[in-house]
Design a protein around this motif. Sequence first.
Motif, PDB file in Angstrom:
ATOM      1  N   TYR A   1       1.348  -1.003   0.401  1.00  0.00           N
ATOM      2  CA  TYR A   1      -0.018   0.268   0.223  1.00  0.00           C
ATOM      3  C   TYR A   1       0.869   0.940  -0.062  1.00  0.00           C
ATOM      4  CZ  TYR A   1      -3.858  -2.627   0.876  1.00  0.00           C
ATOM      5  OH  TYR A   1      -5.810  -3.918   0.358  1.00  0.00           O
ATOM      6  N   LEU A   2       2.639   1.360   0.709  1.00  0.00           N
ATOM      7  CA  LEU A   2       2.759   2.521   0.768  1.00  0.00           C
ATOM      8  C   LEU A   2       3.432   2.541  -0.858  1.00  0.00           C
ATOM      9  CD1 LEU A   2       4.389   4.548   2.886  1.00  0.00           C
ATOM     10  CD2 LEU A   2       6.955   2.811   2.967  1.00  0.00           C
ATOM     11  N   GLY A   3       3.946   1.660  -1.496  1.00  0.00           N
ATOM     12  CA  GLY A   3       4.263   1.747  -3.296  1.00  0.00           C
ATOM     13  C   GLY A   3       2.744   2.631  -3.598  1.00  0.00           C
ATOM     14  N   GLU A   4       1.612   2.246  -2.884  1.00  0.00           N
ATOM     15  CA  GLU A   4       0.973   2.223  -4.257  1.00  0.00           C
ATOM     16  C   GLU A   4       0.416   4.283  -3.907  1.00  0.00           C
ATOM     17  OE1 GLU A   4      -2.873   0.296  -4.153  1.00  0.00           O
ATOM     18  OE2 GLU A   4      -2.110  -1.274  -3.842  1.00  0.00           O
ATOM     19  N   ALA A   5       0.662   4.089  -2.989  1.00  0.00           N
ATOM     20  CA  ALA A   5       0.383   5.511  -2.315  1.00  0.00           C
ATOM     21  C   ALA A   5       0.971   7.022  -2.439  1.00  0.00           C
ATOM     22  CB  ALA A   5       0.447   5.866  -1.068  1.00  0.00           C
ATOM     23  N   TYR A   6       2.742   6.295  -2.749  1.00  0.00           N
ATOM     24  CA  TYR A   6       4.135   6.900  -3.151  1.00  0.00           C
ATOM     25  C   TYR A   6       3.883   6.520  -4.936  1.00  0.00           C
ATOM     26  CZ  TYR A   6       7.049   7.448   0.285  1.00  0.00           C
ATOM     27  OH  TYR A   6       6.986   7.259   2.439  1.00  0.00           O
ATOM     28  N   GLU A   7       3.456   5.769  -5.857  1.00  0.00           N
ATOM     29  CA  GLU A   7       3.276   6.049  -6.888  1.00  0.00           C
ATOM     30  C   GLU A   7       1.960   7.492  -7.220  1.00  0.00           C
ATOM     31  OE1 GLU A   7       2.032   2.706 -10.693  1.00  0.00           O
ATOM     32  OE2 GLU A   7       2.280   2.406  -8.678  1.00  0.00           O
ATOM     33  N   LYS A   8       1.047   7.467  -6.465  1.00  0.00           N
ATOM     34  CA  LYS A   8      -0.236   8.014  -6.848  1.00  0.00           C
ATOM     35  C   LYS A   8       0.959   9.397  -6.480  1.00  0.00           C
ATOM     36  CE  LYS A   8      -4.208   4.730  -6.614  1.00  0.00           C
ATOM     37  NZ  LYS A   8      -5.100   4.899  -8.282  1.00  0.00           N
ATOM     38  N   LYS A   9       1.072   8.922  -5.420  1.00  0.00           N
ATOM     39  CA  LYS A   9       1.906  10.779  -5.699  1.00  0.00           C
ATOM     40  C   LYS A   9       2.844  11.766  -6.131  1.00  0.00           C
ATOM     41  CE  LYS A   9       3.043  14.020  -1.491  1.00  0.00           C
ATOM     42  NZ  LYS A   9       4.078  14.389  -0.594  1.00  0.00           N
ATOM     43  N   GLY A  10       3.224  10.646  -6.953  1.00  0.00           N
ATOM     44  CA  GLY A  10       3.907  10.689  -7.747  1.00  0.00           C
ATOM     45  C   GLY A  10       5.756  10.610  -7.590  1.00  0.00           C
ATOM     46  N   LYS A  11       6.173  10.306  -7.260  1.00  0.00           N
ATOM     47  CA  LYS A  11       7.382   9.937  -6.053  1.00  0.00           C
ATOM     48  C   LYS A  11       7.228   8.496  -6.126  1.00  0.00           C
ATOM     49  CE  LYS A  11       6.766  13.232  -2.256  1.00  0.00           C
ATOM     50  NZ  LYS A  11       8.045  13.571  -1.278  1.00  0.00           N
ATOM     51  N   LYS A  12       8.099   8.185  -7.594  1.00  0.00           N
ATOM     52  CA  LYS A  12       9.111   6.987  -8.875  1.00  0.00           C
ATOM     53  C   LYS A  12       9.599   5.813  -7.328  1.00  0.00           C
ATOM     54  CE  LYS A  12       6.957   8.718 -12.560  1.00  0.00           C
ATOM     55  NZ  LYS A  12       6.750   8.813 -13.689  1.00  0.00           N
TER      56      LYS A  12
ATOM     57  N   GLN B   1      10.374   6.278  -4.565  1.00  0.00           N
ATOM     58  CA  GLN B   1       9.685   6.232  -3.407  1.00  0.00           C
ATOM     59  C   GLN B   1       8.735   4.195  -2.908  1.00  0.00           C
ATOM     60  OE1 GLN B   1      10.511   8.790  -3.638  1.00  0.00           O
ATOM     61  NE2 GLN B   1      10.776  10.111  -1.705  1.00  0.00           N
ATOM     62  N   ALA B   2       8.343   4.501  -4.316  1.00  0.00           N
ATOM     63  CA  ALA B   2       7.411   3.468  -4.604  1.00  0.00           C
ATOM     64  C   ALA B   2       8.319   1.591  -5.075  1.00  0.00           C
ATOM     65  CB  ALA B   2       6.622   3.893  -5.898  1.00  0.00           C
ATOM     66  N   VAL B   3       9.253   2.489  -5.952  1.00  0.00           N
ATOM     67  CA  VAL B   3      10.138   1.863  -6.319  1.00  0.00           C
ATOM     68  C   VAL B   3      10.692   0.609  -4.533  1.00  0.00           C
ATOM     69  CG1 VAL B   3      12.218   0.454  -7.120  1.00  0.00           C
ATOM     70  CG2 VAL B   3      10.633   1.952  -8.627  1.00  0.00           C
TER      71      VAL B   3
ATOM     72  N   ILE C   1       7.260  -2.368 -10.290  1.00  0.00           N
ATOM     73  CA  ILE C   1       9.177  -2.538 -10.136  1.00  0.00           C
ATOM     74  C   ILE C   1       9.594  -1.669 -12.259  1.00  0.00           C
ATOM     75  CG2 ILE C   1      10.973  -2.490  -9.288  1.00  0.00           C
ATOM     76  CD1 ILE C   1       9.419  -4.470  -7.224  1.00  0.00           C
ATOM     77  N   GLU C   2       9.656  -3.001 -12.725  1.00  0.00           N
ATOM     78  CA  GLU C   2      10.566  -2.827 -14.446  1.00  0.00           C
ATOM     79  C   GLU C   2       9.613  -1.275 -14.862  1.00  0.00           C
ATOM     80  OE1 GLU C   2      10.072  -5.992 -16.534  1.00  0.00           O
ATOM     81  OE2 GLU C   2      10.832  -7.521 -14.688  1.00  0.00           O
ATOM     82  N   LYS C   3       8.116  -0.807 -14.673  1.00  0.00           N
ATOM     83  CA  LYS C   3       8.189   0.106 -15.512  1.00  0.00           C
ATOM     84  C   LYS C   3       8.235   1.498 -14.606  1.00  0.00           C
ATOM     85  CE  LYS C   3       3.534   2.081 -16.044  1.00  0.00           C
ATOM     86  NZ  LYS C   3       2.360   2.102 -15.251  1.00  0.00           N
ATOM     87  N   LEU C   4       8.216   0.655 -13.218  1.00  0.00           N
ATOM     88  CA  LEU C   4       9.002   2.593 -12.939  1.00  0.00           C
ATOM     89  C   LEU C   4       9.904   2.921 -12.938  1.00  0.00           C
ATOM     90  CD1 LEU C   4       6.601   2.176  -9.381  1.00  0.00           C
ATOM     91  CD2 LEU C   4       6.635   4.025 -11.026  1.00  0.00           C
ATOM     92  N   HIS C   5      11.200   1.511 -12.986  1.00  0.00           N
ATOM     93  CA  HIS C   5      12.648   1.563 -13.098  1.00  0.00           C
ATOM     94  C   HIS C   5      12.553   2.439 -14.672  1.00  0.00           C
ATOM     95  CE1 HIS C   5      14.847   0.473  -9.954  1.00  0.00           C
ATOM     96  NE2 HIS C   5      13.909  -0.498 -10.355  1.00  0.00           N
ATOM     97  N   ALA C   6      11.974   2.052 -15.527  1.00  0.00           N
ATOM     98  CA  ALA C   6      11.636   2.536 -17.132  1.00  0.00           C
ATOM     99  C   ALA C   6      11.349   3.881 -17.337  1.00  0.00           C
ATOM    100  CB  ALA C   6      11.122   2.117 -18.255  1.00  0.00           C
ATOM    101  N   GLU C   7      10.212   4.614 -16.846  1.00  0.00           N
ATOM    102  CA  GLU C   7       9.749   5.845 -16.511  1.00  0.00           C
ATOM    103  C   GLU C   7      11.496   6.848 -15.100  1.00  0.00           C
ATOM    104  OE1 GLU C   7       6.158   6.130 -14.452  1.00  0.00           O
ATOM    105  OE2 GLU C   7       5.244   4.393 -16.362  1.00  0.00           O
ATOM    106  N   ILE C   8      11.750   5.372 -13.921  1.00  0.00           N
ATOM    107  CA  ILE C   8      12.997   6.653 -13.359  1.00  0.00           C
ATOM    108  C   ILE C   8      13.423   7.603 -14.543  1.00  0.00           C
ATOM    109  CG2 ILE C   8      14.424   7.237 -11.740  1.00  0.00           C
ATOM    110  CD1 ILE C   8      11.963   5.159 -10.506  1.00  0.00           C
TER     111      ILE C   8
END
Length: 155
Positions: free
Chosen positions: A105-116, A118-120, A143-150
Amino acid sequence: MKLLRRLLVICLLPGAWLCLTARPALAQDPPANAPPKKQDAPKPKPNTDSALQSAPDQPKWDPLRAEKDLEVGKYYMKKGDWDAAIDRFQDATDAKPGYAIPFLYLGEAYEKKGKKKQAVKAYQRYIDLYPHAEDGDKIRKKIEKLHAEIDKERS
């Protein structure tokens, strides 16, 4: 026998009279012309959302509090208050270390907030703690998708 009764009455009567008429001592009142004492108003404590910081007497290991933090964090997620949700999920990880669900859930919240980043980290911790999770493949893809976006944001 009559003499003994009279003697008892004479000895006990003054003691009983003292017990019945005794009054509690009254506190001394300040003089009428004395200025009233001014008490400084207590300074308000800074508001901290962390349960462990605002209540240091809380036990470190408290699985029931962790579950309650998850429940309240989910409520905040539905309302769209990502910061409050993140605080609750972090409190849950403190209250029950090694419990994987709060990290999801922490990952989801960070992802929704735009903090990639921390989400990873949160998603990775979830996978580390619960490697055989049913949604493990889905989270690994996230995780892979967020790494690619970062990486894309860096270039």
